[in-house]
Design a protein around this motif. Sequence first.
Motif, short mmCIF file in Angstrom:
data_model
loop_
_atom_site.label_atom_id
_atom_site.label_comp_id
_atom_site.label_asym_id
_atom_site.label_seq_id
_atom_site.Cartn_x
_atom_site.Cartn_y
_atom_site.Cartn_z
N GLU A 103 0.84 -1.20 0.00
CA GLU A 103 0.00 0.00 0.00
C GLU A 103 0.88 1.26 0.00
N TRP A 104 1.86 1.24 0.87
CA TRP A 104 2.74 2.41 0.98
C TRP A 104 3.51 2.63 -0.33
N LEU A 105 4.00 1.54 -0.89
CA LEU A 105 4.78 1.64 -2.12
C LEU A 105 3.97 2.22 -3.27
N THR A 106 2.76 1.70 -3.48
CA THR A 106 1.99 2.21 -4.62
C THR A 106 1.55 3.65 -4.38
N ARG A 107 1.46 4.02 -3.10
CA ARG A 107 1.04 5.39 -2.81
C ARG A 107 2.21 6.36 -3.02
N HIS A 108 3.41 5.92 -2.62
CA HIS A 108 4.53 6.86 -2.65
C HIS A 108 5.49 6.63 -3.82
N HIS A 109 5.53 5.43 -4.32
CA HIS A 109 6.43 5.17 -5.45
C HIS A 109 5.74 4.25 -6.45
N PRO A 110 4.70 4.75 -7.08
CA PRO A 110 3.89 3.90 -7.96
C PRO A 110 4.67 3.36 -9.16
N GLU A 111 5.83 3.96 -9.46
CA GLU A 111 6.58 3.52 -10.63
C GLU A 111 7.34 2.22 -10.36
N ILE A 112 7.50 1.88 -9.08
CA ILE A 112 8.19 0.63 -8.77
C ILE A 112 7.26 -0.56 -9.00
N LYS A 113 7.77 -1.56 -9.70
CA LYS A 113 6.94 -2.75 -9.93
C LYS A 113 7.14 -3.73 -8.79
N MET A 159 -3.49 -8.38 -2.34
CA MET A 159 -2.24 -7.78 -2.80
C MET A 159 -2.43 -7.06 -4.14
N LEU A 160 -3.16 -7.67 -5.04
CA LEU A 160 -3.36 -7.04 -6.35
C LEU A 160 -4.07 -5.70 -6.18
N ARG A 161 -5.03 -5.68 -5.26
CA ARG A 161 -5.76 -4.44 -5.02
C ARG A 161 -4.82 -3.35 -4.50
N ARG A 162 -3.77 -3.77 -3.86
CA ARG A 162 -2.82 -2.79 -3.34
C ARG A 162 -1.76 -2.45 -4.38
N GLY A 163 -1.98 -2.86 -5.60
CA GLY A 163 -1.14 -2.38 -6.68
C GLY A 163 0.02 -3.28 -7.07
N VAL A 164 0.08 -4.45 -6.46
CA VAL A 164 1.15 -5.39 -6.80
C VAL A 164 1.02 -5.81 -8.26
N LYS A 165 2.16 -5.98 -8.94
CA LYS A 165 2.12 -6.27 -10.38
C LYS A 165 2.26 -7.75 -10.71
N GLY A 166 2.54 -8.53 -9.68
CA GLY A 166 2.66 -9.96 -9.90
C GLY A 166 2.64 -10.68 -8.56
N TYR A 167 2.44 -11.98 -8.60
CA TYR A 167 2.31 -12.73 -7.36
C TYR A 167 2.89 -14.12 -7.58
N LEU A 168 3.94 -14.44 -6.85
CA LEU A 168 4.58 -15.74 -7.02
C LEU A 168 4.60 -16.51 -5.71
N LEU A 169 4.48 -17.82 -5.83
CA LEU A 169 4.70 -18.66 -4.66
C LEU A 169 6.20 -18.80 -4.45
N LEU A 216 7.92 -8.70 -16.12
CA LEU A 216 7.66 -7.55 -15.26
C LEU A 216 8.31 -6.29 -15.83
N SER A 217 9.57 -6.42 -16.27
CA SER A 217 10.22 -5.20 -16.76
C SER A 217 9.83 -4.88 -18.19
N GLU A 218 9.36 -5.88 -18.93
CA GLU A 218 8.96 -5.59 -20.31
C GLU A 218 7.50 -5.13 -20.39
N LYS A 219 6.62 -5.93 -19.79
CA LYS A 219 5.19 -5.62 -19.92
C LYS A 219 4.62 -4.85 -18.72
N GLY A 220 5.37 -4.90 -17.64
CA GLY A 220 4.88 -4.17 -16.47
C GLY A 220 4.11 -5.03 -15.49
N TYR A 221 3.88 -6.28 -15.86
CA TYR A 221 3.19 -7.17 -14.92
C TYR A 221 3.53 -8.61 -15.25
N TYR A 222 3.32 -9.49 -14.29
CA TYR A 222 3.43 -10.91 -14.57
C TYR A 222 2.27 -11.65 -13.92
N HIS A 223 1.50 -12.32 -14.73
CA HIS A 223 0.36 -13.05 -14.20
C HIS A 223 0.53 -14.54 -14.40
#
Lengths: 217, 217
Positions: free
Chosen positions: A74-84, A100-110, A125-132
């Motif tokens: 939450e803090w990261l997306t609020r203050h540094h939204p450019e970080i993936k 986590m996704l709602r809080r702006g996370v761009k991917g989720y791995l076990l 992540l660095s090419e498309k901006g997300y990994y699903h």
Amino acid sequence: MRPETNHTVGIVDDHSLFARSLEKLINSFPHFQVIFHAKNGLHLQEKIEDSNVLPEIILLDINMPVMDGFETAEWLTRHHPEIKVLALSMQDDEHTILKMLRRGVKGYLLKDIHPEILNTALKELSEKGYYHSQKVSETLLHSLTPDEEGRIFDFKENELTFIKLACSELTYKEIAVMMDLSPKTIDGYRQDLFKRLKIKNRVGLVIFALKRNLIQL
Amino acid sequence: MRPETNHTVGIVDDHSLFARSLEKLINSFPHFQVIFHAKNGLHLQEKIEDSNVLPEIILLDINMPVMDGFETAEWLTRHHPEIKVLALSMQDDEHTILKMLRRGVKGYLLKDIHPEILNTALKELSEKGYYHSQKVSETLLHSLTPDEEGRIFDFKENELTFIKLACSELTYKEIAVMMDLSPKTIDGYRQDLFKRLKIKNRVGLVIFALKRNLIQL
DNA sequence: TACGGAAAGGGGATTTTCCCTGTTTATTCG
DNA sequence: CGAATAAACAGGGAAAATCCCCTTTCCGTA
């Protein structure tokens, strides 16, 4: 993406053994380099706020003492939204993933995935901006079309219209005018619905309608 | 997936020329076979309701007269949720995509994609149950983390707590007790928020909170 | 004809909404 | 430092809206 450029990665995990080995692994991937660790969210805030270096990607553990993954994301997306942010976790339940996704996370791995998948994830992540991952895709889809456990209720046309209008700032009186019915009839609909749905007031009705996808924002 | 089994496909599109060529294309893919056409949603309903054959997959055009893709998708997921619907459209705006996904569609393709992608989509659809193009993945992700255009408002801790509690069936009096404040103070919060957010009543507050992801259902 | 439902009304308790005033506590500034 | 200012907290009072229970009328249909 210039091949000579390295993508910078930060790791947030209280488990230092895991963090160390993760760092080694990532540094072994071409074009990725870990530039710092943090033990938890608070520690991360400090690191970021005095050293001015921001990583492009942060691997974020969820289970941490002090300031956990949810707060940190939450803090990261609020203050540094450019970080993936890529969440790392042991749990793979839909609720946690969505949170986590709602809080702006761009991917989720076990945490126990194959290293090669981590590499893929970082690249995407660095090419498309997300990994699903498949699980994440399914969760996302699922979040839009909830199970509708209770298709028990079937509403008549008028009831549905009333519900939709009740989910707005309109007054019952105004709704009555719009539906060309007496306010008393509207009150009848209301009372009947409250009983059937076991709700106490109009807010309850709004919540119900949203949960059942009867309306969308 | 047994190789000898063909996956059955239905096409719903009012543009018969397009539908014909689509059929030919799909029949040329291994393991897929088109078993019927329908000109629109109504036509589809008839087809399904008298002939008892249900296809596994339906390719659904959005722009149709009589009963368009939205209505049709809604009807299909309500009455035949086991059918995997793949939306076909010319538009690729997020709003349209979401509208279809909310109605239970399992994939979304632009009409001018490469045939090979359609093949991939069909295969994924029957194997995994969904097909998400990059655009769809992004749209899904986006739907969870709205732009928050108005990060203008920043709420104090107490205001946020009040908002969250107001999005429930609690009365203000009960909220006051829970927050250990006078009902009059709560009323102060309420009034102040109504003014700032330009809303008229509590339902407005709930809607606002939901749009800004201040609460989640 | 009898029954069930949808629409509508009467009346009243409770809650919400609104406007104004006052008190206490921080915070800022001369 | 002390006064001015802002804010959070709290109250009175009243209109409007919501919520609740009970009754009546009308209409279609079993």
